[in-house]
Design an enzyme around this catalytic site. Structure first.
Site, short mmCIF file in Angstrom:
data_model
loop_
_atom_site.label_atom_id
_atom_site.label_comp_id
_atom_site.label_asym_id
_atom_site.label_seq_id
_atom_site.Cartn_x
_atom_site.Cartn_y
_atom_site.Cartn_z
N LYS A 118 26.40 54.28 0.37
CA LYS A 118 27.10 54.67 1.56
C LYS A 118 26.10 54.55 2.79
CE LYS A 118 30.68 55.30 2.56
NZ LYS A 118 31.86 54.45 2.97
N TYR A 150 26.83 49.71 2.32
CA TYR A 150 28.13 49.81 3.26
C TYR A 150 27.66 50.48 4.25
CZ TYR A 150 31.02 48.50 -0.88
OH TYR A 150 31.29 47.91 -1.74
N HIS A 184 29.64 49.96 7.77
CA HIS A 184 31.00 50.16 8.65
C HIS A 184 30.60 50.71 9.85
CE1 HIS A 184 33.43 49.67 5.08
NE2 HIS A 184 32.73 50.69 4.33
N GLU A 241 29.87 45.15 3.45
CA GLU A 241 31.39 44.61 3.66
C GLU A 241 31.59 43.44 4.54
OE1 GLU A 241 29.98 47.57 7.05
OE2 GLU A 241 29.85 47.39 5.00
N SER A 277 37.04 47.83 -2.87
CA SER A 277 38.71 47.73 -2.43
C SER A 277 39.58 47.90 -3.46
CB SER A 277 38.92 46.37 -1.66
OG SER A 277 38.03 46.14 -0.52
N ASP A 319 37.24 54.06 6.59
CA ASP A 319 35.97 53.76 7.20
C ASP A 319 35.84 52.98 8.17
OD1 ASP A 319 34.53 54.91 5.04
OD2 ASP A 319 35.25 53.57 3.45
N LYS A 339 42.19 61.15 10.70
CA LYS A 339 40.57 61.50 10.85
C LYS A 339 39.92 61.53 9.53
CE LYS A 339 41.78 66.62 10.80
NZ LYS A 339 41.67 67.80 11.62
#
Length: 370
Positions: free
Chosen positions: A74, A93, A95, A117, A133, A269, A278
């Site tokens: 992450k 990742y 995002h 991603e 995914s 994300d 949220k």
């Protein structure tokens, strides 16, 4: 190259960036790997197993300060971002489009930040996003079934129904990798499944695969409203590569849904595709708006870290090896890997991120000096 594998610090995140098998492969290619102590605890892998694979166990500071390439799952949290420096390569990742604070910190760091991603393949797919995914799509139905139970705020509906009692209606917005995997599980559980997408080719693929077990619907504002208001469970599976997710389900639609119905926003994300969404955590996964239960966990695959880590590590390893062997030249020569470069030496190099956050955009080849 010295490759660092930090312990994940995002709330509820139990995955680790590479498995011991992947670490062994890197070591066999004569790279050094330092693993933060306890990095594998979430998947029941002790430090000793990484050591057997050839890694060295180190502290958090060692991993972040000394590594040339940092491989994680992450996005780096604020304390981690402060440890990044120019000359380092971050592979994770990210995002960034809905996250201006992280983007600003990465720009300031001067590091090369490559996002899983947005890495592409020759077919136009997203090979490093696809494994998670698939996991998220399958989990979305599990999570929705759980949230539909009265103990968790739902209406008290069994997704598959029983003889004489109809099943739940599951509406999936987006028929890509997430949507297809969600449809597979929902169909398997006996749900009444409908999938919306704007691409006729996607709908044709789903119909060819699932036949009469799924109803495919062309996505328009009117059809989204009709299907959402008739649903017991809505799964948001929308993706625009690198960009914020469009808000396809309005707060007005949510207010008109049946009390006790559930929405699962897999797009959270990237900012979420429900106006009322949220981010939530695995510790507190849901909240209620207008009597509709919202499940918006921002790292859904973290709920099954063993499955997720194996799937992600298998997908990322060839790219990690390419970067370890060739450094930034791997990005210069491979346009698909270069598509993952989101930030480099103070420049935003992903057009959707730059547009979403009003940063100047620099073409990645220009930034790399190629």
């Amino acid at each position: 190259m010295l490759i660092g594998l930090p312990r994940e610090t995002k709330a509820g995140e139990q995955r680790v960036g590479l498995t011991p098998h992947a670490v062994r492969e890197l070591v066999l290619h004569e790279h050094d790997v330092v693993v933060e102590t306890g990095a594998g605890e979430g998947i029941r892998v002790p430090d000793a197993t990484f050591e057997v694979a050839g890694a060295r166990i180190g502290t958090c500071d060692e991993v972040w300060e000394k590594s040339e390439l940092i491989v994680k799952v992450k996005e780096p949290q604020p304390p981690e971002r402060r440890m990044l420096s120019e000359g380092q390569i971050l592979f994770a990742y990210l995002h960034l489009a809905p996250d201006p604070d992280q983007t600003a910190d990465l720009v300031e760091s001067g590091a090369a930040c490559v996002a899983y991603e947005t890495v592409t393949d020759w077919r136009g797919g997203l090979p490093l996003l696809a494994p998670m995914s698939r996991v998220a799509g399958r989990l979305a139905v599990q999570a929705g079934a759980w949230a539909l139970e009265t103990a968790h705020g739902g209406i008290g509906l069994l997704i598959g129904g029983v003889p004489g009692v109809p099943p739940a209606r599951v509406v999936i917005i987006g028929g890509g990798v997430v949507g297809e995997n969600a449809a597979e599980i929902a169909i398997g559980m006996g749900a009444d499944v409908r999938v919306l997408d704007i691409d006729p080719a996607v709908l044709d693929h789903l119909e060819q695969r699932f036949g009469a077990s799924v109803v495919t619907v062309t996505s328009t504002r009117a059809s989204v409203e009709t299907e959402v208001l008739g649903a017991d469970l809505v799964i948001g599976a929308v993706l625009v590569t690198g960009a914020r997710a469009p808000k396809l389900v309005t707060a007005e639609m949510i207010a008109q849904m049946r009390p006790g119905s559930v929405v699962v926003d897999v797009a959270i994300d990237q900012g979420g595709c429900f106006e009322t969404s949220k981010p939530t955590t695995h510790a507190e996964p849901t909240f209620v708006v207008d009597d509709v239960v919202h499940y918006c966990v921002a790292n859904m695959p973290g709920a099954v870290p063993l499955t997720s880590t194996r799937a992600l590590s298998d997908a990322t390893l060839p790219r990690v090896l390419a970067i370890a062997e060739n450094g930034l030249d791997a990005l210069r020569t491979d346009p698909h890997l270069r598509a993952g470069l989101n930030v480099y030496k103070g420049h935003v190099t992903e057009p959707h991120v730059a547009a979403a956050l009003d940063f100047p955009y620099t073409d990645p080849l220009t930034a790399l000096g190629f």
